[in-house]
Design an enzyme around this catalytic site. Structure first.
Site, short mmCIF file in Angstrom:
data_model
loop_
_atom_site.label_atom_id
_atom_site.label_comp_id
_atom_site.label_asym_id
_atom_site.label_seq_id
_atom_site.Cartn_x
_atom_site.Cartn_y
_atom_site.Cartn_z
N GLY A 13 0.83 -1.22 0.00
CA GLY A 13 0.00 0.00 0.00
C GLY A 13 0.85 1.25 0.00
O GLY A 13 0.47 2.29 0.55
N GLY A 16 -0.07 5.15 -0.98
CA GLY A 16 -1.07 5.89 -0.23
C GLY A 16 -0.46 7.01 0.59
O GLY A 16 0.72 7.35 0.44
N GLN A 17 -1.27 7.58 1.48
CA GLN A 17 -0.83 8.76 2.24
C GLN A 17 0.39 8.46 3.10
O GLN A 17 1.38 9.20 3.07
CB GLN A 17 -1.98 9.28 3.15
CG GLN A 17 -1.62 10.61 3.80
CD GLN A 17 -2.55 11.01 4.94
OE1 GLN A 17 -3.44 10.25 5.34
NE2 GLN A 17 -2.35 12.19 5.47
N ASP A 39 2.18 -1.76 -4.37
CA ASP A 39 0.79 -1.31 -4.25
C ASP A 39 -0.01 -2.02 -5.35
O ASP A 39 0.57 -2.52 -6.32
CB ASP A 39 0.70 0.22 -4.45
CG ASP A 39 -0.56 0.83 -3.83
OD1 ASP A 39 -0.46 1.49 -2.79
OD2 ASP A 39 -1.66 0.62 -4.40
N ARG A 41 -1.98 -0.34 -7.16
CA ARG A 41 -2.10 0.68 -8.21
C ARG A 41 -0.79 0.84 -8.98
O ARG A 41 0.28 0.52 -8.47
CB ARG A 41 -2.45 2.04 -7.60
CG ARG A 41 -3.84 2.12 -7.05
CD ARG A 41 -4.15 3.53 -6.62
NE ARG A 41 -3.51 3.90 -5.36
CZ ARG A 41 -3.38 5.16 -4.93
NH1 ARG A 41 -3.80 6.15 -5.67
NH2 ARG A 41 -2.80 5.41 -3.77
N ASP A 58 -1.07 -7.05 -5.21
CA ASP A 58 -2.37 -7.08 -4.54
C ASP A 58 -2.19 -7.96 -3.31
O ASP A 58 -1.80 -9.13 -3.43
CB ASP A 58 -3.40 -7.68 -5.51
CG ASP A 58 -4.78 -7.82 -4.88
OD1 ASP A 58 -4.92 -7.62 -3.66
OD2 ASP A 58 -5.72 -8.14 -5.64
N TYR A 146 -14.82 -0.38 9.16
CA TYR A 146 -13.37 -0.17 9.17
C TYR A 146 -12.80 -0.42 10.57
O TYR A 146 -11.80 -1.14 10.75
CB TYR A 146 -13.09 1.26 8.71
CG TYR A 146 -11.67 1.74 8.88
CD1 TYR A 146 -10.64 1.26 8.09
CD2 TYR A 146 -11.36 2.72 9.84
CE1 TYR A 146 -9.33 1.73 8.25
CE2 TYR A 146 -10.07 3.19 10.00
CZ TYR A 146 -9.07 2.70 9.20
OH TYR A 146 -7.79 3.16 9.35
N LYS A 150 -10.11 -3.28 12.05
CA LYS A 150 -8.87 -2.94 12.76
C LYS A 150 -8.78 -3.69 14.09
O LYS A 150 -7.71 -4.12 14.51
CB LYS A 150 -8.78 -1.43 12.96
CG LYS A 150 -8.50 -0.66 11.67
CD LYS A 150 -7.09 -0.93 11.18
CE LYS A 150 -6.83 -0.42 9.80
NZ LYS A 150 -5.51 -0.80 9.27
P1 NAD Z 1 -4.36 5.15 1.84
O1 NAD Z 1 -5.77 4.86 1.51
O2 NAD Z 1 -3.82 6.49 1.53
O3 NAD Z 1 -3.41 4.08 1.15
C1 NAD Z 1 -3.70 2.71 1.13
C2 NAD Z 1 -3.05 2.12 -0.10
O4 NAD Z 1 -3.41 0.73 -0.14
C3 NAD Z 1 -3.49 2.75 -1.41
O5 NAD Z 1 -2.38 3.22 -2.13
C4 NAD Z 1 -4.18 1.61 -2.16
O6 NAD Z 1 -3.95 1.64 -3.55
C5 NAD Z 1 -3.54 0.40 -1.50
N1 NAD Z 1 -4.36 -0.81 -1.63
C6 NAD Z 1 -5.70 -0.93 -1.52
N2 NAD Z 1 -6.07 -2.21 -1.74
C7 NAD Z 1 -4.92 -2.91 -1.95
C8 NAD Z 1 -4.65 -4.26 -2.22
N3 NAD Z 1 -5.62 -5.18 -2.33
N4 NAD Z 1 -3.35 -4.64 -2.36
C9 NAD Z 1 -2.34 -3.74 -2.27
N5 NAD Z 1 -2.56 -2.43 -2.04
C10 NAD Z 1 -3.84 -2.02 -1.88
O7 NAD Z 1 -4.17 4.80 3.39
P2 NAD Z 1 -3.08 5.35 4.39
O8 NAD Z 1 -3.64 6.59 4.98
O9 NAD Z 1 -1.75 5.41 3.77
O10 NAD Z 1 -3.17 4.24 5.52
C11 NAD Z 1 -2.23 3.19 5.63
C12 NAD Z 1 -2.57 2.36 6.86
O11 NAD Z 1 -2.63 3.20 8.02
C13 NAD Z 1 -3.95 1.69 6.79
O12 NAD Z 1 -3.89 0.45 7.46
C14 NAD Z 1 -4.84 2.63 7.57
O13 NAD Z 1 -5.95 1.96 8.11
C15 NAD Z 1 -3.90 3.10 8.64
N6 NAD Z 1 -4.30 4.38 9.21
C16 NAD Z 1 -4.23 5.53 8.49
C17 NAD Z 1 -4.63 6.74 9.07
C18 NAD Z 1 -4.56 8.03 8.33
O14 NAD Z 1 -5.04 9.06 8.84
N7 NAD Z 1 -3.99 8.08 7.13
C19 NAD Z 1 -5.10 6.75 10.40
C20 NAD Z 1 -5.19 5.56 11.08
C21 NAD Z 1 -4.76 4.38 10.50
N1 SER Z 2 -7.79 8.54 9.33
C1 SER Z 2 -8.52 7.32 9.21
C2 SER Z 2 -9.86 7.53 8.60
O1 SER Z 2 -10.35 8.63 8.70
C3 SER Z 2 -8.70 6.70 10.58
O2 SER Z 2 -8.03 5.52 10.60
O3 SER Z 2 -10.41 6.63 8.07
#
Ligand code: NAD
Ligand code: SER
Length: 319
Positions: A13, A16-17, A39, A41, A58, A146, A150
């Protein structure tokens, strides 16, 4: 740590962010070739693809995960692939599949190959019955799909650790604020989108949460430092919170964020138009008690609201 284990790091992944920032930090520390971004994507101009090895993966494809680990001498996985809260409510079956089955595939691989895993959790594990300042140990009754996935992954991580000795670690991230990557699919996204809108020609934003919604938040630099620090902590220092450590950054409402932004951009206008995401935000706590992380691995956040706003505006302006 990576030197001791003598292998490479895989990040799932990664586009992503969090991955956008984490991959760069890991490459700065361990060297570009040591960190493989992956990823589902394809984004040819993404920094993770331009600055080092990238593989399309994936996380539901267990055979490919095993193949990559064995072909590339992977010793650590930062497993970021997931569906976030708002998108998860739109498609709960997909959320369950990717978040739980995808994570189980990674844990199975860790068991098979003796890997260490970072698998993030979220403040979404908490529900309406959690105290407003969420303790480390409290009943976990989330109302979003969600959040439920978790909780499942935290429990799964503890089972793999206790039963099979797999070294799995996780943090319950607050909403993360960063400038390098766009955000989508989450409930805390407003706190990133608002900066892009404030710096646009119109300098106007329609916020999808109401002005008094207080949520736990954190600047990405703190989150990345926490992640790498937890993964570098000796295993004996970790407690039963190991798969879902609470960490606290800063808590604020949209109104407080707007007021801070207006100190730098006085013409900025924010309107409040709550949508379905208000319900998810209302089920989460206001702030986080992170005493266990501070004791176990010396966690301490650095960025307050004023510094976050200043960093976001100056970085987005010069980007
Ligand atoms: P994001 O949505 O920005 O990125 C997730 C990435 O996963 C994307 O690039 C997407 O293309 C990829 N993805 C989706 N399905 C997939 C698959 N089947 N195989 C491979 N890749 C796949 O999310 P993020 O913000 O970078 O979050 C990363 C982790 O941190 C997640 O577990 C999320 O729950 C956790 N998290 C994030 C936040 C936040 O504020 N960003 C807060 C709490 C927890
Ligand atoms: N920042 C995430 C969301 O809003 C929380 O895990 O989904």
């Amino acid at each position: 740590m990576i030197g001791r284990e003598g292998g490479r790091i895989l990040v799932t992944g990664a586009l992503g962010q969090i991955g956008t920032d984490l991959v760069q930090s890991l490459r700065d520390i361990y060297g570009s070739e040591m960190v493989i971004a992956s990823d589902i994507r394809e984004k040819p101009n993404h920094p993770c693809i331009l600055t080092g090895p990238y593989i399309n993966l994936d996380v539901l494809d267990k055979n490919k995960i095993f193949e990559i680990i064995s072909n590339h001498n992977i010793k650590i996985i930062y497993h970021l692939a997931a569906i976030l809260s708002a998108k998860g409510e739109e498609n709960p079956e997909l959320c369950e599949l990717i978040n739980v089955e995808g994570t189980r595939n990674i844990f199975d691989a860790a068991r098979e190959f003796g890997l260490r895993i970072f698998a993030p959790s979220s403040i979404a594990v908490f529900g309406p019955d959690t105290p407003k300042k969420a303790p480390q140990i409290t009943p976990l009754n989330p109302t979003t799909k969600y959040g439920m996935t978790k909780v499942d992954c935290e429990i799964l991580g503890m089972i793999y650790h206790q039963k099979y000795g797999v070294d799995i670690r996780g943090i319950r991230y607050p909403g993360l604020i960063s400038w390098k990557s766009p955000v989508s699919g989450g409930t805390t996204d407003y706190a990133v989108d608002i900066f892009h809108a404030a710096l646009s020609d119109e300098s106007k934003y329609d916020c999808f949460l109401n002005d008094e919604t207080r949520l736990p938040m954190m600047y990405m630099d703190d989150a990345i430092r926490a992640t790498i620090s937890l993964m570098c902590t000796p295993i004996d220092s970790l407690s039963s919170a190991r798969c879902g450590y609470n960490i606290s950054g800063v808590s604020f409402t949209p109104k407080e964020l707007v007021s801070e932004i207006k100190k730098k951009l006085p013409d900025f206008v924010c309107n409040y138009k709550p949508d379905i995401r208000q319900k998810y935000a209302d089920s989460w706590p206001d702030s986080i008690d992170d005493e266990v992380s501070r004791n176990d691995w010396n966690w301490q956040s650095r960025f307050d609201l004023e510094t976050i706003v200043s960093e976001m505006i100056s970085n987005l302006k010069s980007d």
